[in-house]
Scaffold this active site. Structure first.
Site, PDB file in Angstrom:
ATOM      1  N   LYS A   1      22.532  -1.378  11.580  1.00  0.00           N
ATOM      2  CA  LYS A   1      21.147  -1.641  11.182  1.00  0.00           C
ATOM      3  C   LYS A   1      20.850  -1.459   9.702  1.00  0.00           C
ATOM      4  O   LYS A   1      21.238  -0.457   9.095  1.00  0.00           O
ATOM      5  CB  LYS A   1      20.220  -0.701  11.958  1.00  0.00           C
ATOM      6  CG  LYS A   1      20.068  -1.098  13.404  1.00  0.00           C
ATOM      7  CD  LYS A   1      19.281  -2.377  13.529  1.00  0.00           C
ATOM      8  CE  LYS A   1      18.183  -2.230  14.557  1.00  0.00           C
ATOM      9  NZ  LYS A   1      17.280  -3.353  14.507  1.00  0.00           N
TER      10      LYS A   1
ATOM     11  N   TYR B   1     -29.345  13.754  -2.126  1.00  0.00           N
ATOM     12  CA  TYR B   1     -27.998  14.291  -1.937  1.00  0.00           C
ATOM     13  C   TYR B   1     -27.857  14.951  -0.575  1.00  0.00           C
ATOM     14  O   TYR B   1     -28.760  15.656  -0.119  1.00  0.00           O
ATOM     15  CB  TYR B   1     -27.664  15.328  -3.031  1.00  0.00           C
ATOM     16  CG  TYR B   1     -26.302  15.946  -2.818  1.00  0.00           C
ATOM     17  CD1 TYR B   1     -25.155  15.357  -3.326  1.00  0.00           C
ATOM     18  CD2 TYR B   1     -26.160  17.103  -2.052  1.00  0.00           C
ATOM     19  CE1 TYR B   1     -23.901  15.904  -3.102  1.00  0.00           C
ATOM     20  CE2 TYR B   1     -24.903  17.670  -1.825  1.00  0.00           C
ATOM     21  CZ  TYR B   1     -23.785  17.057  -2.348  1.00  0.00           C
ATOM     22  OH  TYR B   1     -22.545  17.592  -2.122  1.00  0.00           O
TER      23      TYR B   1
ATOM     24  N   ASN C   1      17.208  -1.913   8.136  1.00  0.00           N
ATOM     25  CA  ASN C   1      15.845  -2.296   8.521  1.00  0.00           C
ATOM     26  C   ASN C   1      14.873  -2.297   7.342  1.00  0.00           C
ATOM     27  O   ASN C   1      14.997  -1.486   6.433  1.00  0.00           O
ATOM     28  CB  ASN C   1      15.319  -1.310   9.577  1.00  0.00           C
ATOM     29  CG  ASN C   1      16.111  -1.373  10.863  1.00  0.00           C
ATOM     30  OD1 ASN C   1      16.562  -2.440  11.273  1.00  0.00           O
ATOM     31  ND2 ASN C   1      16.313  -0.230  11.489  1.00  0.00           N
TER      32      ASN C   1
ATOM     33  N   ASN D   1     -24.941  17.569  -8.500  1.00  0.00           N
ATOM     34  CA  ASN D   1     -25.050  16.235  -7.890  1.00  0.00           C
ATOM     35  C   ASN D   1     -24.826  15.117  -8.912  1.00  0.00           C
ATOM     36  O   ASN D   1     -24.090  14.166  -8.653  1.00  0.00           O
ATOM     37  CB  ASN D   1     -26.414  16.059  -7.213  1.00  0.00           C
ATOM     38  CG  ASN D   1     -26.639  17.073  -6.115  1.00  0.00           C
ATOM     39  OD1 ASN D   1     -25.730  17.831  -5.783  1.00  0.00           O
ATOM     40  ND2 ASN D   1     -27.836  17.101  -5.546  1.00  0.00           N
TER      41      ASN D   1
ATOM     42  N   SER E   1      19.632   3.156  11.195  1.00  0.00           N
ATOM     43  CA  SER E   1      19.264   3.707  12.489  1.00  0.00           C
ATOM     44  C   SER E   1      20.210   4.868  12.778  1.00  0.00           C
ATOM     45  O   SER E   1      21.358   4.872  12.338  1.00  0.00           O
ATOM     46  CB  SER E   1      19.420   2.623  13.561  1.00  0.00           C
ATOM     47  OG  SER E   1      19.729   3.194  14.815  1.00  0.00           O
TER      48      SER E   1
ATOM     49  N   GLN F   1     -19.630  14.699  -0.152  1.00  0.00           N
ATOM     50  CA  GLN F   1     -18.402  15.317  -0.638  1.00  0.00           C
ATOM     51  C   GLN F   1     -17.177  14.682   0.038  1.00  0.00           C
ATOM     52  O   GLN F   1     -16.130  14.536  -0.579  1.00  0.00           O
ATOM     53  CB  GLN F   1     -18.443  16.822  -0.347  1.00  0.00           C
ATOM     54  CG  GLN F   1     -17.190  17.565  -0.743  1.00  0.00           C
ATOM     55  CD  GLN F   1     -17.383  19.070  -0.622  1.00  0.00           C
ATOM     56  OE1 GLN F   1     -18.047  19.675  -1.446  1.00  0.00           O
ATOM     57  NE2 GLN F   1     -16.828  19.655   0.416  1.00  0.00           N
TER      58      GLN F   1
ATOM     59  N   HIS G   1       1.049 -22.276  11.510  1.00  0.00           N
ATOM     60  CA  HIS G   1       1.204 -21.705  12.862  1.00  0.00           C
ATOM     61  C   HIS G   1       2.608 -21.136  13.061  1.00  0.00           C
ATOM     62  O   HIS G   1       3.108 -21.094  14.188  1.00  0.00           O
ATOM     63  CB  HIS G   1       0.936 -22.762  13.954  1.00  0.00           C
ATOM     64  CG  HIS G   1      -0.284 -23.571  13.733  1.00  0.00           C
ATOM     65  ND1 HIS G   1      -1.514 -23.251  14.288  1.00  0.00           N
ATOM     66  CD2 HIS G   1      -0.500 -24.680  12.985  1.00  0.00           C
ATOM     67  CE1 HIS G   1      -2.417 -24.139  13.898  1.00  0.00           C
ATOM     68  NE2 HIS G   1      -1.832 -25.016  13.111  1.00  0.00           N
TER      69      HIS G   1
ATOM     70  N   GLU H   1       7.417  -2.562   6.622  1.00  0.00           N
ATOM     71  CA  GLU H   1       6.621  -2.273   7.824  1.00  0.00           C
ATOM     72  C   GLU H   1       5.540  -1.238   7.488  1.00  0.00           C
ATOM     73  O   GLU H   1       4.404  -1.316   7.954  1.00  0.00           O
ATOM     74  CB  GLU H   1       7.526  -1.748   8.947  1.00  0.00           C
ATOM     75  CG  GLU H   1       8.497  -2.820   9.444  1.00  0.00           C
ATOM     76  CD  GLU H   1       9.750  -2.232  10.088  1.00  0.00           C
ATOM     77  OE1 GLU H   1       9.695  -1.122  10.633  1.00  0.00           O
ATOM     78  OE2 GLU H   1      10.803  -2.896  10.031  1.00  0.00           O
TER      79      GLU H   1
HETATM   80  N1  ARG Z   1     -18.423  19.461  -4.324  1.00  0.00           N
HETATM   81  C1  ARG Z   1     -19.708  18.901  -4.177  1.00  0.00           C
HETATM   82  C2  ARG Z   1     -19.603  17.415  -3.815  1.00  0.00           C
HETATM   83  O1  ARG Z   1     -18.600  16.843  -3.999  1.00  0.00           O
HETATM   84  C3  ARG Z   1     -20.465  19.040  -5.458  1.00  0.00           C
HETATM   85  C4  ARG Z   1     -21.912  18.864  -5.297  1.00  0.00           C
HETATM   86  C5  ARG Z   1     -22.503  20.001  -4.561  1.00  0.00           C
HETATM   87  N2  ARG Z   1     -23.925  19.867  -4.547  1.00  0.00           N
HETATM   88  C6  ARG Z   1     -24.687  20.525  -3.680  1.00  0.00           C
HETATM   89  N3  ARG Z   1     -25.943  20.289  -3.730  1.00  0.00           N
HETATM   90  N4  ARG Z   1     -24.168  21.341  -2.782  1.00  0.00           N
HETATM   91  O2  ARG Z   1     -20.528  16.848  -3.299  1.00  0.00           O
END
Ligand code: ARG
Length: 453
Positions: A289, A323, A291, A115, A283, A328, A161, A296
């Site tokens: 054309k 977390y 374009n 994490n 086109s 992810q 405008h 766009e």
């Molecule tokens: N690939 C995971 C993410 O991007 C990594 C972290 C995973 N952590 C966990 N507690 N499962 O979040």
């Protein structure tokens, strides 16, 4: 010593595993070097921790750092592989270090969680990418400033405008867009400042019973500050991504307006501008054309980045603290947003550099009404109060005559109007920003290189 095939458990159902791993084996390739950098800092800090028995010695830390350097090399050569079994870059790196260094490789995750690891990777990656995006933003703004300077005081009908309004110049149009684009760097900088804080050492979001020196990894990784609260550090994942996407969405909206003006003014009915033939697409049925598809698509990409920003906030807003795997999915959102925006910045710089201005078509578009305000102001100069002058002109619109647009433009000289565009203002700002971007980028890359020794 036996190494298990996978680092965590390998009891997960393959379909469930594939669903949870998602695109990480591909997306995380972009994080490889930053993951190695984070690990190098972490392992250095571990080796400096004052414990009776060190987790890793200084000599071992050095071995790890060198092995990480080799992994970064592999990644640069496109030979670094993340397997579904690894799940993500973090475990791929640990697997490779363990294959290379045996038990030592198994120690690198001490006092850390994926994490805080992914949070630090994303922030380092973002810092690198934001600086690259900023220099591309500067390049596009610079192209527009040059277009303005080169076209000089070519008169252009200024519109409100979309209706003809007042005398303006191609220079004011181009540099006005350029300045608006330059201003967007402020939003990117806000996202950069948010990203420039170290979450490492927060572990799973609650710290660990080890004397981690978080200030040390902050210093080694070159972050401006440490995210103080470990729980807060884990919650900040996703917030950075959303802030960056907000800056990107706004930048894309600005780019889209530039694209829209270019589309409009290169229509045959206007023909102020002409896109080089090779920038236009044809086109399959209409042979005549040419374009502006490229422009766009800038509009449509702006809509997509706004969608990515919305997705990031939608993903976050109801998520509980700590977390959650939802986070992810923030990864591809910000990576996609960066990819779209950076490509668009580069393509627009190319289009703007190739844009041809048809000075005669620009002049021919002036109609008597465009001079109405100037006529009223001449009456003011002769002593008529403004409101009376305004009504005089409005009551006699039929008497307005077409005037010389060049002469009209030449009379507008105060700051920022037709002949009042000071290119030094832009040059100074661009130079200062470019230096700040380049300096920070050099520090980041130097820190990354020197940590892997
Ligand atoms: N690939 C995971 C993410 O991007 C990594 C972290 C995973 N952590 C966990 N507690 N499962 O979040």
């Amino acid at each position: 010593m036996k190494t298990k095939k996978t680092i965590t458990d390998n009891t997960v159902d393959p379909d469930i595993l594939a669903y949870t791993v998602g695109d990480d084996p591909v997306l995380d390739l972009a994080l490889a070097r930053w993951d190695a950098m984070g690990t190098a800092a972490h392992v250095t800090m571990l080796s400096e921790m004052k414990l009776k028995k060190p987790v890793v010695t200084k000599a071992e830390a050095k071995k790890v750092r060198q092995a990480l350097g080799a992994i970064v090399k592999l990644a640069e050569e496109g030979k670094f592989e993340i397997r579904v079994d690894d799940q993500d870059v973090h475990m791929a790196v640990e697997r490779m270090l363990t294959e290379e260094l045996g038990d030592l490789g198994k120690k690198i995750h001490t006092g850390r969680s994926r994490n805080d690891q992914v949070a630090v990777d994303v922030r380092l990656h973002m810092k690198d990418e934001i600086l690259r995006a900023e220099s591309e933003t500067l390049a596009l703004a610079g192209t527009l400033f040059k277009l303005g300077k080169d076209s000089g005081a070519i008169p252009l009908v200024g519109r409100t405008h979309l209706q003809p309004a007042m005398p303006s110049t191609v220079e004011m149009w181009a540099t006005g867009h350029g300045e608006m684009i330059l201003d967007q760097i402020e939003n990117l900088e806000a996202a950069y400042r948010l990203a420039d804080a170290n979450p490492l050492g927060s572990a799973a979001g609650y710290g660990v019973p080890l004397p981690l020196d978080r200030a040390r990894t902050t210093e080694l990784l070159g972050f401006s500050r440490t995210i103080h609260n470990c729980f807060g550090a884990s919650m900040a994942r996703g917030e950075c991504e959303a802030a960056l996407l907000s800056a990107l969405a706004q930048l894309m909206a600005v780019l889209s307006r530039l694209a829209e003006d270019m589309i409009l003014f290169s229509m045959p009915e206007f023909a102020y501008f002409k896109l080089p033939r090779e920038y236009c697409t044809g086109s399959s049925i209409m042979p005549q054309k040419f374009n502006p598809d490229v422009l766009e698509l800038v509009r449509s990409k702006a809509a997509q980045v706004l969608g990515l920003q919305t997705a990031s906030l939608s993903l976050l807003h109801a998520m509980p603290g700590g977390y959650n795997r939802d986070l992810q999915d923030c990864k591809w959102l910000y990576m996609k947003g960066l990819d779209i925006t950076r490509t668009t910045l580069r393509i627009l710089a190319k289009v703007a550099a190739g844009l041809k201005v048809d000075a005669e078509k620009c002049r021919a578009a002036f109609t008597p009404g465009v001079f109405a305000t100037d006529v009223a102001l001449r009456k003011v100069a002769a002593g008529t109060p403004w409101r009376d002058a305004y009504h005089d002109v409005r009551d006699n619109l039929g008497q307005l005559e077409n005037e010389d647009p060049d002469a009209a433009v030449a009379l507008k000289r105060h700051e920022g109007t037709c002949l009042g565009i000071d290119h030094m203002v832009y040059a100074r700002r661009c130079k200062q920003l470019l230096k700040s971007v380049n300096d920070r980028h050099a520090v980041l890359l130097r820190k990354c290189g020197s940590l892997m020794k």
